[in-house]
Design a protein around this motif. Structure first.
Motif, PDB file in Angstrom:
ATOM      1  N   PRO A   9       0.869  -1.208  -0.209  1.00 51.74           N
ATOM      2  CA  PRO A   9       0.024   0.105   0.133  1.00 51.74           C
ATOM      3  C   PRO A   9       0.910   1.384   0.213  1.00 51.74           C
ATOM      4  O   PRO A   9       2.037   1.254   0.429  1.00 51.74           O
ATOM      5  CB  PRO A   9      -0.869  -0.094   1.219  1.00 51.74           C
ATOM      6  N   VAL A  10       0.511   2.313  -0.471  1.00 43.67           N
ATOM      7  CA  VAL A  10       1.017   3.532  -0.569  1.00 43.67           C
ATOM      8  C   VAL A  10       0.563   4.495   0.647  1.00 43.67           C
ATOM      9  O   VAL A  10      -0.548   4.649   0.817  1.00 43.67           O
ATOM     10  CB  VAL A  10       1.055   4.341  -1.935  1.00 43.67           C
ATOM     11  N   THR A  11       1.405   5.214   1.131  1.00 44.66           N
ATOM     12  CA  THR A  11       1.229   6.039   2.246  1.00 44.66           C
ATOM     13  C   THR A  11       1.602   7.332   1.762  1.00 44.66           C
ATOM     14  O   THR A  11       2.761   7.654   1.443  1.00 44.66           O
ATOM     15  CB  THR A  11       1.764   5.649   3.683  1.00 44.66           C
ATOM     16  N   VAL A  12       0.678   8.452   1.858  1.00 40.93           N
ATOM     17  CA  VAL A  12       1.105   9.921   1.535  1.00 40.93           C
ATOM     18  C   VAL A  12       1.848  10.575   2.742  1.00 40.93           C
ATOM     19  O   VAL A  12       1.185  10.480   3.824  1.00 40.93           O
ATOM     20  CB  VAL A  12      -0.085  10.803   0.880  1.00 40.93           C
ATOM     21  N   GLU A  13       3.021  10.893   2.552  1.00 46.26           N
ATOM     22  CA  GLU A  13       3.673  11.480   3.769  1.00 46.26           C
ATOM     23  C   GLU A  13       3.575  13.095   3.710  1.00 46.26           C
ATOM     24  O   GLU A  13       3.606  13.632   4.752  1.00 46.26           O
ATOM     25  CB  GLU A  13       5.309  11.117   3.649  1.00 46.26           C
ATOM     26  N   ALA A  14       3.565  13.777   2.673  1.00 46.31           N
ATOM     27  CA  ALA A  14       3.769  15.156   2.325  1.00 46.31           C
ATOM     28  C   ALA A  14       2.807  15.393   1.164  1.00 46.31           C
ATOM     29  O   ALA A  14       3.034  14.826   0.214  1.00 46.31           O
ATOM     30  CB  ALA A  14       4.833  15.730   2.438  1.00 46.31           C
ATOM     31  N   TRP A  27       1.021  19.848  -7.616  1.00 45.28           N
ATOM     32  CA  TRP A  27       1.443  19.316  -6.414  1.00 45.28           C
ATOM     33  C   TRP A  27       2.664  18.541  -6.052  1.00 45.28           C
ATOM     34  O   TRP A  27       3.003  17.674  -6.978  1.00 45.28           O
ATOM     35  CB  TRP A  27       0.263  18.575  -5.938  1.00 45.28           C
ATOM     36  N   SER A  28       3.268  19.025  -5.173  1.00 40.64           N
ATOM     37  CA  SER A  28       4.486  18.175  -4.743  1.00 40.64           C
ATOM     38  C   SER A  28       4.194  17.139  -3.919  1.00 40.64           C
ATOM     39  O   SER A  28       3.250  17.340  -2.769  1.00 40.64           O
ATOM     40  CB  SER A  28       5.775  18.968  -4.116  1.00 40.64           C
ATOM     41  N   VAL A  29       4.156  15.833  -4.040  1.00 35.85           N
ATOM     42  CA  VAL A  29       3.860  14.558  -3.292  1.00 35.85           C
ATOM     43  C   VAL A  29       4.867  13.659  -2.799  1.00 35.85           C
ATOM     44  O   VAL A  29       5.948  13.234  -3.464  1.00 35.85           O
ATOM     45  CB  VAL A  29       2.769  13.797  -3.884  1.00 35.85           C
ATOM     46  N   ASP A  30       5.005  13.405  -1.380  1.00 36.95           N
ATOM     47  CA  ASP A  30       5.890  12.402  -1.009  1.00 36.95           C
ATOM     48  C   ASP A  30       5.043  11.347  -0.419  1.00 36.95           C
ATOM     49  O   ASP A  30       4.140  11.477   0.387  1.00 36.95           O
ATOM     50  CB  ASP A  30       6.817  13.173   0.153  1.00 36.95           C
ATOM     51  N   ILE A  31       5.544  10.057  -0.949  1.00 35.04           N
ATOM     52  CA  ILE A  31       5.006   8.855  -0.640  1.00 35.04           C
ATOM     53  C   ILE A  31       6.072   7.867  -0.009  1.00 35.04           C
ATOM     54  O   ILE A  31       7.195   7.980  -0.331  1.00 35.04           O
ATOM     55  CB  ILE A  31       4.014   8.265  -1.557  1.00 35.04           C
ATOM     56  N   THR A  32       5.484   6.998   0.826  1.00 36.22           N
ATOM     57  CA  THR A  32       6.319   5.732   1.005  1.00 36.22           C
ATOM     58  C   THR A  32       5.345   4.294   0.554  1.00 36.22           C
ATOM     59  O   THR A  32       4.188   4.344   0.640  1.00 36.22           O
ATOM     60  CB  THR A  32       6.202   5.487   2.632  1.00 36.22           C
ATOM     61  N   ASP A  33       6.069   3.602  -0.005  1.00 38.45           N
ATOM     62  CA  ASP A  33       5.207   2.413  -0.897  1.00 38.45           C
ATOM     63  C   ASP A  33       5.273   1.394   0.126  1.00 38.45           C
ATOM     64  O   ASP A  33       5.884   1.297   1.144  1.00 38.45           O
ATOM     65  CB  ASP A  33       6.275   2.047  -2.194  1.00 38.45           C
ATOM     66  N   GLY A  34       4.571   0.275  -0.210  1.00 43.50           N
ATOM     67  CA  GLY A  34       4.434  -0.924   0.485  1.00 43.50           C
ATOM     68  C   GLY A  34       5.675  -1.657   1.012  1.00 43.50           C
ATOM     69  O   GLY A  34       5.783  -2.460   1.936  1.00 43.50           O
ATOM     70  N   ALA A  35       6.864  -1.360   0.198  1.00 45.46           N
ATOM     71  CA  ALA A  35       8.163  -2.012   0.635  1.00 45.46           C
ATOM     72  C   ALA A  35       9.005  -1.044   1.632  1.00 45.46           C
ATOM     73  O   ALA A  35      10.201  -1.318   1.811  1.00 45.46           O
ATOM     74  CB  ALA A  35       9.133  -2.380  -0.621  1.00 45.46           C
ATOM     75  N   GLY A  36       8.428   0.077   1.933  1.00 41.71           N
ATOM     76  CA  GLY A  36       9.265   0.913   2.888  1.00 41.71           C
ATOM     77  C   GLY A  36       9.899   2.086   2.063  1.00 41.71           C
ATOM     78  O   GLY A  36      10.597   2.749   2.740  1.00 41.71           O
ATOM     79  N   ILE A  37       9.895   2.086   0.791  1.00 38.89           N
ATOM     80  CA  ILE A  37      10.746   3.013  -0.037  1.00 38.89           C
ATOM     81  C   ILE A  37       9.954   4.431  -0.391  1.00 38.89           C
ATOM     82  O   ILE A  37       8.897   4.262  -0.611  1.00 38.89           O
ATOM     83  CB  ILE A  37      11.158   2.284  -1.291  1.00 38.89           C
TER      84      ILE A  37
END
Length: 314
Positions: A9-14, A27-37
């Motif tokens: 799953p993708v987590t939106v950080e910013a 928009w500038s978007v920072d995410i973390t993917d399901g592998a933690g990257i």
């Protein structure tokens, strides 16, 4: 939406808005993917355009950008495309690359001194590659020959019902010097300083493909040489380069031989086009359609475009 590009799953950080203009909502978007990257991304959403406006269907922009990337044009990789999404609308997601776009910094700051040395050759090579993108690799883009664009510009100018004598002379000058048709090529349409992402070592990516079309490739060269896009820099090409150096680098990179009389036509066209854009921005503010200090400020630059036109036509 990003399932094919990164693990769920993708987590939106910013999430941070970068601009909200006439052509796109970015928009500038920072995410973390399901592998933690972690991934640094840009989300670009198209905005509604009226019939009397520039720009292609926002569904086509990422397809053009991908085709350009396959032709070795430096661009940001497109990761996902969405259309008519209930919450997002239409647009795409691409990698956020490091670099600067602000012309004042690129043309003056010491940190970009090395980049300025390379920028003429880098931009010339990128433009030559744009003009070599196979047409069958592109989506269905509008064909915009010079005569059709001039007719459209005149209609835009007439729509505000505020004649500018210098513009009238410009229309006549261009009509009398209409160049013969050129072989159709992909034209970026807004290839200029401000749409180049630049790092300390040179060009990183060509941005903003919403004005892409099929037409005369010299249009891009004339637009880049238009005085408005020099931002006070010393170079006639984008504020950073000389015409001779740019033309030579463009031809060495595979671009067709540059016809300077054709460049002059498109440079006059560019000055007139910019002047009319400034006029439209002014009246969008004055009529209360889109009131903003930014549009009012841009509107005041009509006189600059008039001076550029008079100098070019003299």
């Amino acid at each position: 939406m990003l399932a094919t590009a990164v693990p769920d799953p993708v987590t939106v950080e910013a999430l941070e808005p970068l601009s909200g203009g006439a052509s796109a909502d970015i928009w500038s978007v920072d995410i973390t993917d399901g592998a933690g990257i972690a991934h640094a991304l840009i989300l670009r959403r198209g905005v509604r355009r009226g019939d009397m406006s520039f720009g292609i269907d926002p569904r086509l922009e990422p397809l053009v950008q991908r085709a350009a990337a396959r032709a070795a044009v430096p661009t940001a990789p497109v990761l996902a495309i969405f259309a008519d999404d209930e919450s997002l609308g239409t647009g795409y997601v691409m990698r956020r690359l490091p670099g600067e776009t602000i012309p004042r910094k690129l043309l003056r700051d010491s940190v970009y001194a090395g980049a300025r040395v390379r920028l003429t050759a880098d931009c010339a090579a990128a433009l030559a590659r744009i003009h070599q993108v196979p047409l069958d690799a592109l989506p269905a883009l509008p064909q915009l020959p010079a005569q059709e664009q001039l007719t459209f510009l005149e209609a835009l100018h007439r729509s505000v019902e505020a004649p500018v004598p210098t513009f009238e002379v410009g229309f006549r000058w261009l009509r009398e010097r209409m160049p013969p048709p050129a072989p159709l090529r992909l034209v970026h349409g807004d290839f200029r300083t401000g749409n180049f992402l630049v790092g300390e070592d040179g060009l990183v990516a060509v941005l903003d493909w919403e004005l892409a079309h099929l037409g005369d490739p010299t249009e891009d060269i004339g637009w880049l040489c238009t005085r408005a896009w020099r931002f006070g820099g010393p170079g006639e090409v984008g504020g950073f380069g000389s015409r001779a150096d740019f033309y030579g680098a463009y031809e060495r990179a595979g671009g067709r031989p540059v016809d300077e009389s054709r460049v002059r036509f498109w440079e006059v066209f560019g000055a007139l086009k910019w002047g009319i854009i400034c006029q439209l921005q002014a009246f969008a503010h004055l009529r209360g359609d889109l009131p903003s200090v930014e549009r009012a400020t841009i509107g005041r630059r009509v006189t600059e475009a008039e001076l550029d036109l008079l100098l070019l036509m003299s």
